[in-house]
Design an enzyme around this catalytic site. Structure first.
Site, PDB file in Angstrom:
ATOM      1  N   ASN A  16     -23.856  44.153 -46.764  1.00  0.00           N
ATOM      2  CA  ASN A  16     -24.003  45.148 -47.827  1.00  0.00           C
ATOM      3  C   ASN A  16     -22.775  45.035 -48.733  1.00  0.00           C
ATOM      4  O   ASN A  16     -21.696  45.497 -48.387  1.00  0.00           O
ATOM      5  CB  ASN A  16     -24.079  46.550 -47.182  1.00  0.00           C
ATOM      6  CG  ASN A  16     -24.094  47.658 -48.219  1.00  0.00           C
ATOM      7  OD1 ASN A  16     -24.235  47.408 -49.415  1.00  0.00           O
ATOM      8  ND2 ASN A  16     -23.956  48.898 -47.763  1.00  0.00           N
ATOM      9  N   TRP A  17     -22.978  44.392 -49.862  1.00  0.00           N
ATOM     10  CA  TRP A  17     -21.836  44.139 -50.765  1.00  0.00           C
ATOM     11  C   TRP A  17     -21.392  45.401 -51.506  1.00  0.00           C
ATOM     12  O   TRP A  17     -20.364  45.393 -52.159  1.00  0.00           O
ATOM     13  CB  TRP A  17     -22.211  43.077 -51.811  1.00  0.00           C
ATOM     14  CG  TRP A  17     -22.379  41.680 -51.286  1.00  0.00           C
ATOM     15  CD1 TRP A  17     -22.540  41.293 -49.976  1.00  0.00           C
ATOM     16  CD2 TRP A  17     -22.393  40.479 -52.065  1.00  0.00           C
ATOM     17  NE1 TRP A  17     -22.661  39.934 -49.904  1.00  0.00           N
ATOM     18  CE2 TRP A  17     -22.577  39.403 -51.170  1.00  0.00           C
ATOM     19  CE3 TRP A  17     -22.287  40.204 -53.430  1.00  0.00           C
ATOM     20  CZ2 TRP A  17     -22.647  38.072 -51.594  1.00  0.00           C
ATOM     21  CZ3 TRP A  17     -22.363  38.889 -53.859  1.00  0.00           C
ATOM     22  CH2 TRP A  17     -22.532  37.836 -52.952  1.00  0.00           C
ATOM     23  N   LYS A  18     -22.212  46.425 -51.476  1.00  0.00           N
ATOM     24  CA  LYS A  18     -21.927  47.661 -52.230  1.00  0.00           C
ATOM     25  C   LYS A  18     -21.684  47.300 -53.709  1.00  0.00           C
ATOM     26  O   LYS A  18     -22.290  46.356 -54.198  1.00  0.00           O
ATOM     27  CB  LYS A  18     -20.765  48.422 -51.601  1.00  0.00           C
ATOM     28  CG  LYS A  18     -21.021  48.674 -50.104  1.00  0.00           C
ATOM     29  CD  LYS A  18     -20.107  49.642 -49.473  1.00  0.00           C
ATOM     30  CE  LYS A  18     -20.484  49.786 -47.992  1.00  0.00           C
ATOM     31  NZ  LYS A  18     -19.684  50.767 -47.290  1.00  0.00           N
ATOM     32  N   HIS A 102     -28.568  55.079 -47.313  1.00  0.00           N
ATOM     33  CA  HIS A 102     -27.160  54.863 -46.953  1.00  0.00           C
ATOM     34  C   HIS A 102     -26.383  56.168 -47.181  1.00  0.00           C
ATOM     35  O   HIS A 102     -26.642  56.884 -48.144  1.00  0.00           O
ATOM     36  CB  HIS A 102     -26.579  53.727 -47.802  1.00  0.00           C
ATOM     37  CG  HIS A 102     -25.247  53.267 -47.305  1.00  0.00           C
ATOM     38  ND1 HIS A 102     -24.094  53.986 -47.520  1.00  0.00           N
ATOM     39  CD2 HIS A 102     -24.898  52.198 -46.555  1.00  0.00           C
ATOM     40  CE1 HIS A 102     -23.084  53.348 -46.927  1.00  0.00           C
ATOM     41  NE2 HIS A 102     -23.549  52.264 -46.343  1.00  0.00           N
ATOM     42  N   GLU A 104     -23.564  56.716 -48.375  1.00  0.00           N
ATOM     43  CA  GLU A 104     -22.907  56.809 -49.685  1.00  0.00           C
ATOM     44  C   GLU A 104     -23.892  57.304 -50.742  1.00  0.00           C
ATOM     45  O   GLU A 104     -23.517  57.989 -51.695  1.00  0.00           O
ATOM     46  CB  GLU A 104     -22.303  55.449 -50.074  1.00  0.00           C
ATOM     47  CG  GLU A 104     -21.032  55.185 -49.268  1.00  0.00           C
ATOM     48  CD  GLU A 104     -20.685  53.721 -49.089  1.00  0.00           C
ATOM     49  OE1 GLU A 104     -21.250  52.867 -49.787  1.00  0.00           O
ATOM     50  OE2 GLU A 104     -19.841  53.439 -48.215  1.00  0.00           O
ATOM     51  N   GLU A 174     -25.287  54.078 -38.553  1.00  0.00           N
ATOM     52  CA  GLU A 174     -24.007  53.986 -39.250  1.00  0.00           C
ATOM     53  C   GLU A 174     -23.293  55.328 -39.174  1.00  0.00           C
ATOM     54  O   GLU A 174     -23.523  56.201 -40.025  1.00  0.00           O
ATOM     55  CB  GLU A 174     -24.233  53.621 -40.721  1.00  0.00           C
ATOM     56  CG  GLU A 174     -24.820  52.255 -40.930  1.00  0.00           C
ATOM     57  CD  GLU A 174     -24.308  51.618 -42.211  1.00  0.00           C
ATOM     58  OE1 GLU A 174     -23.878  50.470 -42.151  1.00  0.00           O
ATOM     59  OE2 GLU A 174     -24.300  52.285 -43.260  1.00  0.00           O
ATOM     60  N   GLY A 180     -16.214  52.100 -43.765  1.00  0.00           N
ATOM     61  CA  GLY A 180     -15.106  51.807 -44.682  1.00  0.00           C
ATOM     62  C   GLY A 180     -13.793  52.448 -44.263  1.00  0.00           C
ATOM     63  O   GLY A 180     -12.846  52.491 -45.038  1.00  0.00           O
ATOM     64  N   SER A 220     -17.412  49.469 -40.198  1.00  0.00           N
ATOM     65  CA  SER A 220     -16.196  48.690 -39.911  1.00  0.00           C
ATOM     66  C   SER A 220     -16.423  47.593 -38.882  1.00  0.00           C
ATOM     67  O   SER A 220     -15.546  47.293 -38.074  1.00  0.00           O
ATOM     68  CB  SER A 220     -15.047  49.615 -39.486  1.00  0.00           C
ATOM     69  OG  SER A 220     -14.779  50.552 -40.512  1.00  0.00           O
ATOM     70  N   GLY A 241     -20.344  45.960 -44.270  1.00  0.00           N
ATOM     71  CA  GLY A 241     -19.895  46.275 -45.629  1.00  0.00           C
ATOM     72  C   GLY A 241     -18.742  45.372 -46.023  1.00  0.00           C
ATOM     73  O   GLY A 241     -18.930  44.203 -46.355  1.00  0.00           O
ATOM     74  N   GLY A 242     -17.529  45.894 -45.956  1.00  0.00           N
ATOM     75  CA  GLY A 242     -16.322  45.182 -46.401  1.00  0.00           C
ATOM     76  C   GLY A 242     -16.251  43.730 -45.943  1.00  0.00           C
ATOM     77  O   GLY A 242     -15.951  42.842 -46.741  1.00  0.00           O
TER      78      GLY A 242
HETATM   79  P1  PGA Z   1     -18.170  48.898 -43.704  1.00  0.00           P
HETATM   80  O1  PGA Z   1     -19.525  49.441 -44.352  1.00  0.00           O
HETATM   81  O2  PGA Z   1     -18.529  47.711 -42.848  1.00  0.00           O
HETATM   82  O3  PGA Z   1     -17.284  48.551 -44.868  1.00  0.00           O
HETATM   83  O4  PGA Z   1     -17.614  50.023 -42.880  1.00  0.00           O
HETATM   84  C1  PGA Z   1     -20.740  49.421 -43.644  1.00  0.00           C
HETATM   85  C2  PGA Z   1     -21.818  50.016 -44.517  1.00  0.00           C
HETATM   86  O5  PGA Z   1     -21.535  50.968 -45.252  1.00  0.00           O
HETATM   87  O6  PGA Z   1     -22.972  49.556 -44.519  1.00  0.00           O
END
Ligand code: PGA
Length: 260
Positions: A16-18, A102, A104, A174, A180, A220, A241-242
């Site tokens: 997930n590149w966001k 998600h 976010e 999640e 994050g 994470s 994500g990251g």
């Molecule tokens: P993260 O994000 O790996 O940066 O914690 C995961 C996600 O939000 O899908």
């Protein structure tokens, strides 16, 4: 019984590149990924860049086994919905998966349970695999309400789905406190929650659905902790994500998912 069946669920790693990478920046990352993941067999890999990168990703990854996903979509096919993108439009760009619900989006864009439910149904109707995110907040965990929180999100998002279509849904656990933040759920906590989610699916949709559905862990996850998390019996892959923005790191996570 559970561990026997686990062997038949092919691991799935979703990046997930966001809101990262312009189309030109993305070319570099996608070409690196393509090179590093060329040899991967036995694990499905999906990358979910921003909308503006989808067609570049589809072009670069065309002859590979890496699939392309989106990070959100509207529940309608077309119409007066300024700023929105439909499942039909995503399909036309060779998108196969879509991340929905998600945290976010729930927090920053006030996505409601009802909207998420409509999106899950629309994704399925439009031929996309929804990667439905559920997770508890730190406060919910501190007050021991994590199972109640997850059940509420699942009940609402999966309303209207039957025993046949549930097989096309991917669930991502999640925990909001782990996204994050660098804080990862311990393998024990993650396994407990995945087991809880699988039991929910079993009660509602039966044994076969429980054994075949993919439940990913997200929050994470990185190369250093992926091996332990992915070896848990009910963790079928990761939503990254990251760490998905670094080709070497992402490829190392994929390598952890490959089962001998
Ligand atoms: P993260 O994000 O790996 O940066 O914690 C995961 C996600 O939000 O899908």
């Amino acid at each position: 019984m559970e561990s026997m069946a686990t062997k038949f669920r092919q691991p799935l790693i979703v990046g997930n590149w966001k809101m990262h990478r312009t189309p030109s920046e993305a070319r570099v990352l996608l070409n690196n990924l393509k090179e590093k993941l060329l040899e991967v067999i036995g694990t499905a890999v999906v990358v979910c860049p921003p909308y503006t990168v989808l067609s570049v990703a589809a072009d670069i990854l065309e002859k590979t086994s890496i699939q392309v996903g989106a990070q959100n979509m509207c529940w309608e096919r077309e119409g007066a919905f300024t700023g929105e993108i439909s499942p039909h439009m995503l399909r036309d760009l060779y998108v196969t998966h879509v991340i929905l619900g998600h945290s976010e989006r729930r927090v920053h864009f006030h996505e409601t349970l009802e909207q998420i439910r409509r999106k899950v149904l629309a994704a399925l109707a439009g031929g996309l695999i929804p990667v439905l995110c559920v997770g508890e907040t730190a406060e919910e965990r501190e007050s021991n309400q994590q199972n109640v929180a997850i059940d509420g999100q699942l009940l609402s998002a999966l309303e209207g789905i039957d025993g046949e279509t549930i097989g096309d849904v991917v669930i991502a656990y999640e925990p909001v406190w782990a996204i994050g933040t660098g804080k990862t759920a311990t393998p024990t906590i993650a396994q407990e929650m995945h087991d809880h989610i699988r039991r929910f699916i079993r009660r509602r949709f039966g044994e076969e659905a429980a054994q075949t559905i993919h439940i990913l862990y997200g929050g994470s996850m990185k190369a250093a902790n992926a091996g332990e998390l992915l070896s848990q019996p009910d963790i079928d892959g990761g939503l990254i994500g990251g760490a998905s923005l670094d080709a070497a790191e992402f490829a190392a996570i994929v390598a952890c998912a490959v089962r001998p």
